[in-house]
Design a protein around this motif. Structure first.
Motif, PDB file in Angstrom:
ATOM      1  N   ILE A  61       0.844  -1.205   0.000  1.00 14.15           N
ATOM      2  CA  ILE A  61       0.000   0.000   0.000  1.00 14.15           C
ATOM      3  C   ILE A  61       0.881   1.258   0.000  1.00 14.15           C
ATOM      4  N   GLU A  62       1.989   1.215   0.737  1.00 13.41           N
ATOM      5  CA  GLU A  62       2.903   2.367   0.733  1.00 13.41           C
ATOM      6  C   GLU A  62       3.430   2.623  -0.669  1.00 13.41           C
ATOM      7  N   CYS A  63       3.516   1.559  -1.456  1.00 13.41           N
ATOM      8  CA  CYS A  63       3.988   1.717  -2.830  1.00 13.41           C
ATOM      9  C   CYS A  63       2.829   1.965  -3.809  1.00 13.41           C
ATOM     10  N   THR A  64       1.659   2.214  -3.267  1.00 15.97           N
ATOM     11  CA  THR A  64       0.507   2.574  -4.096  1.00 15.97           C
ATOM     12  C   THR A  64       0.036   3.979  -3.739  1.00 15.97           C
ATOM     13  N   ALA A  65       0.086   4.308  -2.443  1.00 17.25           N
ATOM     14  CA  ALA A  65      -0.272   5.658  -1.991  1.00 17.25           C
ATOM     15  C   ALA A  65       0.873   6.610  -2.338  1.00 17.25           C
ATOM     16  N   SER A  66       0.590   7.892  -2.424  1.00 16.06           N
ATOM     17  CA  SER A  66       1.660   8.837  -2.742  1.00 16.06           C
ATOM     18  C   SER A  66       2.082   9.618  -1.501  1.00 16.06           C
ATOM     19  N   PHE A  67       3.303  10.132  -1.563  1.00 16.01           N
ATOM     20  CA  PHE A  67       3.844  10.965  -0.488  1.00 16.01           C
ATOM     21  C   PHE A  67       2.921  12.167  -0.260  1.00 16.01           C
ATOM     22  N   GLY A  68       2.437  12.730  -1.367  1.00 17.11           N
ATOM     23  CA  GLY A  68       1.571  13.911  -1.267  1.00 17.11           C
ATOM     24  C   GLY A  68       0.289  13.624  -0.497  1.00 17.11           C
ATOM     25  N   GLU A  69      -0.339  12.504  -0.808  1.00 12.97           N
ATOM     26  CA  GLU A  69      -1.618  12.267  -0.110  1.00 12.97           C
ATOM     27  C   GLU A  69      -1.413  11.919   1.363  1.00 12.97           C
ATOM     28  N   LEU A  70      -0.327  11.222   1.678  1.00 12.48           N
ATOM     29  CA  LEU A  70      -0.048  10.967   3.098  1.00 12.48           C
ATOM     30  C   LEU A  70       0.260  12.280   3.828  1.00 12.48           C
ATOM     31  N   SER A  71       0.913  13.208   3.115  1.00 15.78           N
ATOM     32  CA  SER A  71       1.257  14.504   3.726  1.00 15.78           C
ATOM     33  C   SER A  71       0.024  15.330   4.060  1.00 15.78           C
ATOM     34  N   ARG A  72      -1.088  15.040   3.415  1.00 11.85           N
ATOM     35  CA  ARG A  72      -2.307  15.827   3.661  1.00 11.85           C
ATOM     36  C   ARG A  72      -3.124  15.321   4.850  1.00 11.85           C
ATOM     37  N   MET A  73      -2.695  14.243   5.469  1.00 11.73           N
ATOM     38  CA  MET A  73      -3.488  13.671   6.577  1.00 11.73           C
ATOM     39  C   MET A  73      -3.431  14.587   7.800  1.00 11.73           C
ATOM     40  N   THR A  74      -4.588  15.041   8.231  1.00 15.00           N
ATOM     41  CA  THR A  74      -4.601  16.006   9.336  1.00 15.00           C
ATOM     42  C   THR A  74      -4.139  15.358  10.649  1.00 15.00           C
ATOM     43  N   GLN A  75      -4.409  14.049  10.825  1.00 20.37           N
ATOM     44  CA  GLN A  75      -3.964  13.432  12.073  1.00 20.37           C
ATOM     45  C   GLN A  75      -2.435  13.429  12.155  1.00 20.37           C
ATOM     46  N   PHE A  76      -1.781  13.190  11.018  1.00 16.37           N
ATOM     47  CA  PHE A  76      -0.309  13.237  11.019  1.00 16.37           C
ATOM     48  C   PHE A  76       0.163  14.644  11.366  1.00 16.37           C
ATOM     49  N   LYS A  77      -0.470  15.637  10.752  1.00 12.29           N
ATOM     50  CA  LYS A  77      -0.049  17.018  11.018  1.00 12.29           C
ATOM     51  C   LYS A  77      -0.202  17.339  12.502  1.00 12.29           C
ATOM     52  N   GLU A  78      -1.336  16.918  13.088  1.00 17.99           N
ATOM     53  CA  GLU A  78      -1.574  17.201  14.507  1.00 17.99           C
ATOM     54  C   GLU A  78      -0.577  16.483  15.400  1.00 17.99           C
ATOM     55  N   LYS A  79      -0.396  15.180  15.128  1.00 20.63           N
ATOM     56  CA  LYS A  79       0.458  14.393  16.020  1.00 20.63           C
ATOM     57  C   LYS A  79       1.938  14.724  15.876  1.00 20.63           C
ATOM     58  N   SER A  80       2.338  15.271  14.717  1.00 20.54           N
ATOM     59  CA  SER A  80       3.756  15.548  14.508  1.00 20.54           C
ATOM     60  C   SER A  80       4.097  17.010  14.793  1.00 20.54           C
ATOM     61  N   HIS A  81       3.065  17.843  14.883  1.00 14.77           N
ATOM     62  CA  HIS A  81       3.275  19.279  15.015  1.00 14.77           C
ATOM     63  C   HIS A  81       4.166  19.633  16.211  1.00 14.77           C
ATOM     64  N   GLU A  91      10.250  17.334  17.648  1.00 15.79           N
ATOM     65  CA  GLU A  91      11.576  17.304  17.058  1.00 15.79           C
ATOM     66  C   GLU A  91      11.778  16.004  16.288  1.00 15.79           C
ATOM     67  N   SER A  92      11.346  14.890  16.924  1.00 15.96           N
ATOM     68  CA  SER A  92      11.584  13.612  16.293  1.00 15.96           C
ATOM     69  C   SER A  92      10.243  12.934  16.032  1.00 15.96           C
ATOM     70  N   VAL A  93       9.975  12.683  14.757  1.00 15.85           N
ATOM     71  CA  VAL A  93       8.719  12.049  14.366  1.00 15.85           C
ATOM     72  C   VAL A  93       9.062  10.742  13.672  1.00 15.85           C
ATOM     73  N   LYS A  94       8.455   9.644  14.125  1.00 19.38           N
ATOM     74  CA  LYS A  94       8.763   8.346  13.526  1.00 19.38           C
ATOM     75  C   LYS A  94       8.216   8.264  12.106  1.00 19.38           C
ATOM     76  N   ALA A  95       8.983   7.608  11.228  1.00 20.05           N
ATOM     77  CA  ALA A  95       8.522   7.432   9.852  1.00 20.05           C
ATOM     78  C   ALA A  95       7.193   6.676   9.849  1.00 20.05           C
ATOM     79  N   GLY A  96       7.044   5.755  10.812  1.00 21.20           N
ATOM     80  CA  GLY A  96       5.811   4.977  10.907  1.00 21.20           C
ATOM     81  C   GLY A  96       4.580   5.829  11.190  1.00 21.20           C
ATOM     82  N   LEU A  97       4.774   6.967  11.829  1.00 18.83           N
ATOM     83  CA  LEU A  97       3.625   7.844  12.080  1.00 18.83           C
ATOM     84  C   LEU A  97       3.130   8.418  10.755  1.00 18.83           C
TER      85      LEU A  97
END
Ligand code: AMP
Ligand code: TRP
Length: 327
Positions: free
Chosen positions: A93-113, A116-122
């Motif tokens: 799935i990671e090789c089907t989804a794009s970096f751009g669409e994962l970057s738009r996930m609001t939960q990622f933005k909130e949890k990483s905001h 300093e160190s954000v896991k790639a898995g997040l």
């Protein structure tokens, strides 16, 4: 039969909000649908955690499902990391989804905001979640509002995969749980009841004793105008009590509001109704907790059933993508 999949993070001890907002509905769904319920421990690795604590929380969450009335004979209850296909499909799935669409996930933005160190898995978390769902050909996925965007992504990715590599996945739909309550904190009715609540007095734990439940309801924050009326904006505390009463008794909020003209009797009846509703939950929790070997056996059977379905879907997806089959 309609297939249902849902996952819950191994956050451990459960509260009334989890029960009325999710678990109770999932237990009801098992009589109508073919349900797969999963404690998503791999998702629990995406933020900071302590290994011993993760193990304990995973088990507690599984017991929470059982306590809420989920019957292992009636559905498939399992732990995500017991079925290795989840991690494996996640890569496809990671090789089907794009970096751009994962970057738009609001939960990622909130949890990483601001971290300093954000896991790639997040960042790739939604791909793992999509894999969870797609592995089981799920038609319906009961999720809270905060997970809708991840479900949209799952649908987009499934459609794209099917389009590029041929019909492989069932495209799932989000299911808003029927009659699920949004339970607010009893001390701070502006925020959702949660286990991270600053005030333990505002959160009813599923393992609270009848006395603790009664005390928390009695001390619940209301207002001073004394009028029983459902008005979440101006009377959030009282409205939460009305909503809770409606949720536990199955009556409408209007019915409940019409039945009271003072706060005291409403609180007394609500405490009684909650004690009655949570009694069996607590009992089941204690019965299961006292028998860890039984839980291990149940989860083992669940993983076995789940793997039976997951391995076929994964094989289909690998083949569609052109990965060379083993001889
Ligand atoms: P969590 O432990 O926050 O991941 O939540 C597990 C499940 O319980 C999710 O389906 C949530 O939507 C639901 N839930 C959590 N807190 C509440 C609440 N205060 N009211 C209603 N549902 C809730
Ligand atoms: N991300 C979900 C949450 O935080 C948990 C989850 C993981 C999930 N995989 C899932 C929910 C698949 C539904 C279906 O609540």
């Amino acid at each position: 039969m309609t297939r249902v999949f849902s996952g819950v993070q191994p956050s451990g001890a459960l509260h009334l909000g989890n029960y009325l907002g999710a678990f109770r509905q999932w237990a009801a769904d098992q009589w109508e649908f073919d349900c797969f319920y999963c404690v998503v421990d791999l998702h629990g690795l995406t933020v900071e955690f302590d290994p011993a604590d993760l193990r304990r929380r995973t088990l507690e969450t599984a017991v929470g499902f059982l306590a809420a009335g989920v019957e292992p004979e009636q559905c498939t209850l399992f732990v995500q990391s017991h079925v290795h296909e989840h991690a494996e499909l996640a890569w496809l799935i990671e090789c089907t989804a794009s970096f751009g669409e994962l970057s738009r996930m609001t939960q990622f933005k909130e949890k990483s905001h601001g971290r300093e160190s954000v896991k790639a898995g997040l960042f790739t978390y939604p791909a793992l979640m999509a894999a969870d769902i797609l592995l089981y050909d799920a038609d319906r996925v009961p999720v809270g509002d905060d997970q809708r965007q991840h479900l949209e992504l799952t649908r987009d990715v499934a459609l794209r995969f099917n389009h590029r590599y041929g019909e492989t996945f069932v495209v799932p739909e989000a299911a808003v749980p029927r009659q699920a309550a949004r339970v607010m904190d009893l001390q701070h009715p502006g925020s959702k009841m949660s286990k991270s609540a600053e005030s333990p007095q505002g959160t009813i734990d599923l393992l609270d004793t009848p006395e603790q439940i009664a005390q928390k309801v009695r001390r619940a924050v209301t207002d001073t105008d004394g009028e029983v009326r459902y008005d979440p904006e101006h009377k959030p505390g009282l409205s939460n009590l009305l909503e809770l009463m409606a949720a536990v008794t199955g009556r409408s909020i209007d019915d409940v509001a019409a039945a009271y003209d003072r706060y005291g009797p409403l609180k007394a009846d609500l405490a009684e109704a909650l004690v009655e509703a949570l009694g069996p939950v607590r009992e089941r929790y204690e019965t299961y907790s006292s028998d860890p070997a039984e839980i291990t056996a149940l989860l083992d059977q669940g993983a076995e059933k789940a793997a039976g379905v997951a391995s076929k879907t994964l094989a289909r997806a690998k083949d569609a993508m052109g990965l060379l089959p083993r001889g």
